[in-house]
Design a protein around this motif. Structure first.
Motif, short mmCIF file in Angstrom:
data_model
loop_
_atom_site.label_atom_id
_atom_site.label_comp_id
_atom_site.label_asym_id
_atom_site.label_seq_id
_atom_site.Cartn_x
_atom_site.Cartn_y
_atom_site.Cartn_z
N MET A 62 55.18 24.81 -87.64
CA MET A 62 55.18 26.26 -87.81
C MET A 62 56.47 26.82 -87.22
SD MET A 62 52.38 29.07 -86.54
CE MET A 62 51.36 28.78 -87.97
N PRO A 63 57.11 27.75 -87.92
CA PRO A 63 58.36 28.33 -87.40
C PRO A 63 58.12 29.10 -86.10
CG PRO A 63 57.82 29.23 -89.59
CD PRO A 63 56.74 28.28 -89.22
N LYS A 64 59.17 29.20 -85.32
CA LYS A 64 59.10 29.88 -84.02
C LYS A 64 60.00 31.12 -84.04
CE LYS A 64 57.04 26.40 -81.68
NZ LYS A 64 55.73 26.51 -81.11
N LEU A 65 59.73 32.02 -83.11
CA LEU A 65 60.56 33.20 -82.93
C LEU A 65 60.52 33.61 -81.47
CD1 LEU A 65 58.81 36.24 -82.84
CD2 LEU A 65 58.05 35.20 -84.94
N VAL A 66 61.42 34.51 -81.11
CA VAL A 66 61.43 35.08 -79.77
C VAL A 66 60.79 36.45 -79.87
CG1 VAL A 66 62.87 35.91 -77.86
CG2 VAL A 66 63.53 33.84 -79.11
N LYS A 67 59.74 36.66 -79.08
CA LYS A 67 59.06 37.96 -79.05
C LYS A 67 58.80 38.35 -77.60
CE LYS A 67 55.01 40.53 -80.49
NZ LYS A 67 53.68 40.47 -81.11
N ASP A 68 59.25 39.52 -77.24
CA ASP A 68 59.07 40.02 -75.87
C ASP A 68 59.54 39.01 -74.84
OD1 ASP A 68 57.97 42.44 -76.84
OD2 ASP A 68 55.98 41.54 -76.95
N GLY A 69 60.63 38.32 -75.14
CA GLY A 69 61.23 37.37 -74.21
C GLY A 69 60.58 36.01 -74.16
N ALA A 70 59.57 35.76 -75.00
CA ALA A 70 58.90 34.45 -75.02
C ALA A 70 59.05 33.81 -76.39
CB ALA A 70 57.42 34.62 -74.69
N ILE A 71 59.01 32.51 -76.44
CA ILE A 71 59.07 31.78 -77.71
C ILE A 71 57.63 31.55 -78.18
CG2 ILE A 71 59.77 29.64 -78.85
CD1 ILE A 71 62.03 29.50 -76.72
N ILE A 72 57.34 32.01 -79.37
CA ILE A 72 55.98 31.90 -79.91
C ILE A 72 56.02 31.41 -81.35
CG2 ILE A 72 55.11 33.74 -78.40
CD1 ILE A 72 55.08 35.55 -80.96
N ASP A 73 54.87 31.00 -81.87
CA ASP A 73 54.75 30.65 -83.28
C ASP A 73 54.80 31.91 -84.12
OD1 ASP A 73 54.42 27.93 -82.79
OD2 ASP A 73 52.24 28.10 -82.63
N ASP A 74 55.48 31.82 -85.26
CA ASP A 74 55.54 32.94 -86.19
C ASP A 74 54.32 32.89 -87.09
OD1 ASP A 74 56.18 34.99 -87.89
OD2 ASP A 74 58.06 34.12 -88.59
N GLN A 75 53.42 33.82 -86.94
CA GLN A 75 52.18 33.88 -87.71
C GLN A 75 52.34 34.64 -89.03
OE1 GLN A 75 49.46 32.26 -86.59
NE2 GLN A 75 50.51 31.68 -84.71
N TRP A 76 53.49 35.25 -89.25
CA TRP A 76 53.70 36.11 -90.41
C TRP A 76 54.57 35.43 -91.47
CZ3 TRP A 76 51.81 41.18 -90.82
CH2 TRP A 76 51.17 41.67 -89.69
N ALA A 77 54.19 35.59 -92.73
CA ALA A 77 55.00 35.13 -93.85
C ALA A 77 55.84 36.29 -94.35
CB ALA A 77 54.10 34.62 -94.97
N LEU A 78 57.06 36.01 -94.75
CA LEU A 78 57.97 37.03 -95.25
C LEU A 78 58.04 36.92 -96.78
CD1 LEU A 78 60.03 39.22 -94.17
CD2 LEU A 78 61.77 37.48 -94.53
N LEU A 79 57.65 37.98 -97.46
CA LEU A 79 57.67 38.02 -98.92
C LEU A 79 59.04 38.48 -99.38
CD1 LEU A 79 55.66 37.65 -101.33
CD2 LEU A 79 55.29 40.11 -101.22
N ALA A 80 59.65 37.74 -100.29
CA ALA A 80 60.99 38.07 -100.79
C ALA A 80 60.95 39.32 -101.67
CB ALA A 80 61.55 36.89 -101.59
N LYS A 81 62.12 39.93 -101.83
CA LYS A 81 62.23 41.08 -102.73
C LYS A 81 61.87 40.63 -104.13
CE LYS A 81 65.38 44.47 -100.91
NZ LYS A 81 66.64 45.17 -101.11
N PRO A 82 61.12 41.45 -104.84
CA PRO A 82 60.68 41.05 -106.18
C PRO A 82 61.79 41.20 -107.23
CG PRO A 82 59.87 43.24 -105.67
CD PRO A 82 60.55 42.74 -104.43
N ASP A 83 61.73 40.33 -108.24
CA ASP A 83 62.62 40.42 -109.39
C ASP A 83 62.03 41.35 -110.45
OD1 ASP A 83 64.45 38.65 -108.28
OD2 ASP A 83 63.43 36.92 -109.15
N THR A 84 60.74 41.65 -110.30
CA THR A 84 60.04 42.50 -111.26
C THR A 84 59.71 43.83 -110.60
OG1 THR A 84 57.91 41.61 -110.56
CG2 THR A 84 59.00 40.47 -112.37
N ASP A 85 58.94 44.64 -111.29
CA ASP A 85 58.52 45.93 -110.74
C ASP A 85 57.68 45.71 -109.50
OD1 ASP A 85 59.75 47.46 -112.71
OD2 ASP A 85 58.01 47.35 -114.05
N ALA A 86 57.95 46.50 -108.48
CA ALA A 86 57.27 46.35 -107.19
C ALA A 86 55.77 46.60 -107.30
CB ALA A 86 57.88 47.29 -106.16
N ASP A 87 55.35 47.40 -108.25
CA ASP A 87 53.92 47.68 -108.37
C ASP A 87 53.14 46.55 -109.01
OD1 ASP A 87 55.12 48.13 -110.80
OD2 ASP A 87 54.00 49.95 -111.25
#
Length: 168
Positions: free
Chosen positions: A1-26
């Motif tokens: 699982m990817p890691k990140l720095v949050k509030d000065g601590a290293i934690i697991d990244d629980q969030w997925a990042l959705l890319a910008k769409p190539d189609t209509d956002a709706d």
């Protein structure tokens, strides 16, 4: 699982990042689970998505925090994107979210920022950092949050400038 720095601590990244769409956002299908969606998708599907507590929004550097405005207070996470470390517009968006729109949740930097910018990003209200480059040594990177111990200017973390603090 990817890691990140949050509030000065290293934690697991629980969030997925959705890319910008190539189609209509709706027409974008937003998956279940903790997901950070592009601002365009949020604006197109806000009525439906605002009921969820596991949706965050990311703002690209060519977009404005003003487009999120009062919605910011309802979100658990907002990310500001840095397409390149030389693009500083997301610093302004972070500060607007904290100071003008009263965002109190996780404010995350994503994209092409560099370790040397962590201290300055935290001054703008960013409290989480997800590097694009997974080879970044997070133990070393989090030390950058303490590069400076005193600042002349006011910031999200210290609203009173040094000259006012000295006379108080």
């Amino acid at each position: 699982m990817p890691k990140l720095v949050k509030d000065g601590a290293i934690i697991d990244d629980q969030w997925a990042l959705l890319a910008k769409p190539d189609t209509d956002a709706d027409t974008v299908e937003v998956p279940t689970g903790a997901v950070i969606i592009p601002l365009s998708v949020w604006l197109a599907q806000k009525q439906h998505l605002s009921e969820r507590t596991d949706v965050g929004v990311w703002i690209d550097s060519d977009e404005s925090a003003n487009d999120l405005a009062e919605d910011a207070k309802t979100l658990p996470l907002i990310a500001v994107n840095f397409p390149a470390f030389m693009d500083g517009r997301s610093f302004s968006n972070a500060r607007l979210l904290r100071e003008r729109f009263g965002f109190t949740g996780e404010l995350r930097a994503v994209g092409g920022f560099i370790r040397d910018q962590l201290c300055y990003l935290s001054r703008c209200g960013v409290n989480a950092f997800r590097f694009d480059d997974d080879s970044v040594n997070l133990e070393e990177a989090k030390k950058s949050l303490e590069d400076f111990t005193e600042f002349y200017q006011a910031g999200s973390d210290q609203p009173t400038p040094l000259f006012r603090r000295r006379t108080a």
